[in-house]
Scaffold this active site. Structure first.
Site, PDB file in Angstrom:
ATOM      1  N   CYS A 135       0.839  -1.199   0.000  1.00  0.00           N
ATOM      2  CA  CYS A 135       0.000   0.000   0.000  1.00  0.00           C
ATOM      3  C   CYS A 135       0.876   1.251   0.000  1.00  0.00           C
ATOM      4  O   CYS A 135       1.758   1.398   0.847  1.00  0.00           O
ATOM      5  CB  CYS A 135      -0.947  -0.004   1.197  1.00  0.00           C
ATOM      6  SG  CYS A 135      -2.378  -1.046   0.870  1.00  0.00           S
ATOM      7  N   CYS A 345     -11.618   8.332 -44.000  1.00  0.00           N
ATOM      8  CA  CYS A 345     -11.647   9.381 -42.977  1.00  0.00           C
ATOM      9  C   CYS A 345     -10.296  10.097 -42.909  1.00  0.00           C
ATOM     10  O   CYS A 345     -10.180  11.162 -42.299  1.00  0.00           O
ATOM     11  CB  CYS A 345     -12.015   8.802 -41.617  1.00  0.00           C
ATOM     12  SG  CYS A 345     -10.727   7.740 -40.924  1.00  0.00           S
ATOM     13  N   CYS A 385      -1.041   3.538 -38.123  1.00  0.00           N
ATOM     14  CA  CYS A 385      -2.235   3.738 -38.953  1.00  0.00           C
ATOM     15  C   CYS A 385      -3.351   2.787 -38.536  1.00  0.00           C
ATOM     16  O   CYS A 385      -4.515   3.180 -38.447  1.00  0.00           O
ATOM     17  CB  CYS A 385      -1.897   3.582 -40.433  1.00  0.00           C
ATOM     18  SG  CYS A 385      -1.134   1.992 -40.822  1.00  0.00           S
TER      19      CYS A 385
END
Ligand SMILES: Cc1cc2nc3c(=O)[nH]c(=O)nc-3n(C[C@H](O)[C@H](O)[C@H](O)COP(=O)(O)O)c2cc1C
Length: 428
Positions: A135, A345, A385
């Site tokens: 923690c 697009c 891409c």
């Protein structure tokens, strides 16, 4: 139906889905409901000297409309008396003898404290122990949690102390807030750990309110660093599991967690070397019932692959994960745009033109329509891409035969007799 039963260092559970030590495992009421819902095991909310918590204590990080893509908290360990937790663990184990109950423990770093807590929790019938060295907030300031977990010698010593008293398997839960988690994982193994688990939460500040200038979350106008988890941390957790799984000195089972939300991530973690997974954020987001889909999905996946037991998944991808120097420098892929699926697009063109290798041309086809085409000889196969493309199947990355034989960086260096310019140890 595949066999979903898990065995992690001798701890058995009906399936590989455990709830991680966190709010969902705070009480007997919750853990019993979780087992009824189908969870295979539960790591009880960390036991220790009960603490005081603050209000508020959680913050969600949304991304693109997805709530809790990341989750941040400044909660500490249990705020309930040890006796109450122990009584409820006992009752829960009695009702669900075949489910795994693991007690998460955090105490001051002394031999006496570790011996005492281990004996007390084992008396109520837990199946194993998880030492919380992870923690990042609150307890660390008191010398526990990540403060111990960042120092390999302390991890080793405390693991040893816990092992001296333990009769059940000891899992050591590690913090990701360290340069190289294999250092502390190795220390846990040296200390005698039967397994390691990772990751606990990552140091983080969820945000700042740009109107009030308060941090998020804040307590009466003041904030403090917290722990980050949920889907956003999965790649970090997966790498840490993988690095430990392929390390030659870390030869104990790994319980994987960090961003597991569905059966798919569970499969990924197990392929990368985890023996089962733990889940916190996804259960907090969607409730205990998500385990039904997890079990169904995992079952179908194993059946489709013809795998009889979930244990057979463990580590199957580990040998495919290596150092960069072992990758084939001459292997080449290129992008291929499928013009019948592409919607023009232009996102791929813009990404390639502005930020990659300028190899996607905007052309006209024989009918005068706009089309995009990759100049294969200039494409470096970076994937960008296809990553930005919003349409499934519009861009494939395909193998490209450049006629060169395989050759890694390490082979190349060896062939030219190169030696390292300085003696540095690489940390991952
Ligand atoms: C609100 C909250 C409280 C947590 N408390 C504990 C804890 O008491 N002990 C512990 O070992 N880990 C604790 N964790 C960490 C989780 O057990 C787990 O390691 C982490 O959340 C990563 O898993 P996830 O991405 O599925 O949430 C806590 C996490 C959250 C979100």
């Amino acid at each position: 139906m595949a066999d979903l039963r898990l065995n992690l260092a001798g701890i058995e559970s009906p399936n590989p889905f455990w709830l991680a030590s966190a709010p969902p495992t705070n009480s007997g009421y919750q853990v019993q409901r979780a087992f009824e819902a189908g969870w295979g095991g539960a790591v009880w909310k960390t036991l220790g000297d009960p603490i005081l918590n603050v209000s508020s204590r959680f913050a969600g990080v949304s991304f693109n409309g997805q709530n809790m893509a990341g989750f941040n908290n400044i909660e500490l360990i249990t705020d309930r008396p040890l006796e109450v937790n122990l009584k409820e663990i006992y009752e829960t184990k009695k009702r669900f003898p075949n489910h795994a109950i693991i007690a998460s423990l955090m105490v001051e770093p002394t031999q006496e404290k570790w011996h005492e807590i281990v004996k007390r929790v084992e008396e109520v019938g837990v199946d194993g122990l998880e030492l919380n060295f992870g923690c990042p907030h609150g307890m660390a300031e008191r010398g526990m949690g990540a403060a111990s977990g960042q120092v390999p010698e302390l991890v080793e010593k405390q693991t040893m102390w816990a092992k001296e008293a333990a009769e059940t398997p000891v899992i050591v839960k590690l913090t990701p807030n360290i340069t190289d988690i294999t250092f502390t994982a190795e220390a846990a193994v040296r200390g005698g750990a039967d397994a390691v688990s990772m990751i606990n939460t990552i140091n983080s500040l969820a945000g700042v309110d740009i109107d009030s200038w308060d941090t998020i979350p804040n307590v009466a106008g003041k904030g403090a660093h917290g722990g980050y988890c949920g889907p956003a941390v999965k790649p970090i957790a997966l790498n840490m599991v993988a690095e430990c799984a392929r390390h030659r000195n870390i030869n104990v089972p790994i319980s994987g967690m960090g961003g597991v939300s569905s059966w798919r991530e569970a499969v990924e973690f197990m392929l990368m070397g985890a023996t089962g997974v733990q889940v916190c954020t996804a259960a907090m987001h969607h409730g205990f019932s998500i385990v039904e889909d997890m079990k169904d999905g995992l079952n179908n996946y194993l059946d489709d692959k013809g795998i009889g037991s979930v244990m057979d998944l463990v580590g199957k991808s580990v040998e495919r994960y290596s150092d960069w120097g072992n990758l084939d420098l001459n292997h080449q892929i290129v992008a291929k745009i499928n013009n019948d699926v592409c919607i023009n697009c232009n996102k791929c063109h813009i990404a390639c033109e502005d930020t990659s290798h300028q190899c996607i041309d905007m052309l006209k086809d024989e009918n005068g329509n706009d089309i995009l085409r990759v100049r294969e000889e200039d494409c470096v196969g970076c994937n960008l891409c296809s990553i930005v493309c919003p349409v499934d199947g519009a861009i494939d990355m395909v193998d490209y035969d450049n006629g060169k034989p395989p050759m890694t960086w390490n082979e190349r260096q060896a062939a030219i007799g190169a030696t390292a310019s300085c003696d540095v140890k690489l940390v991952k």
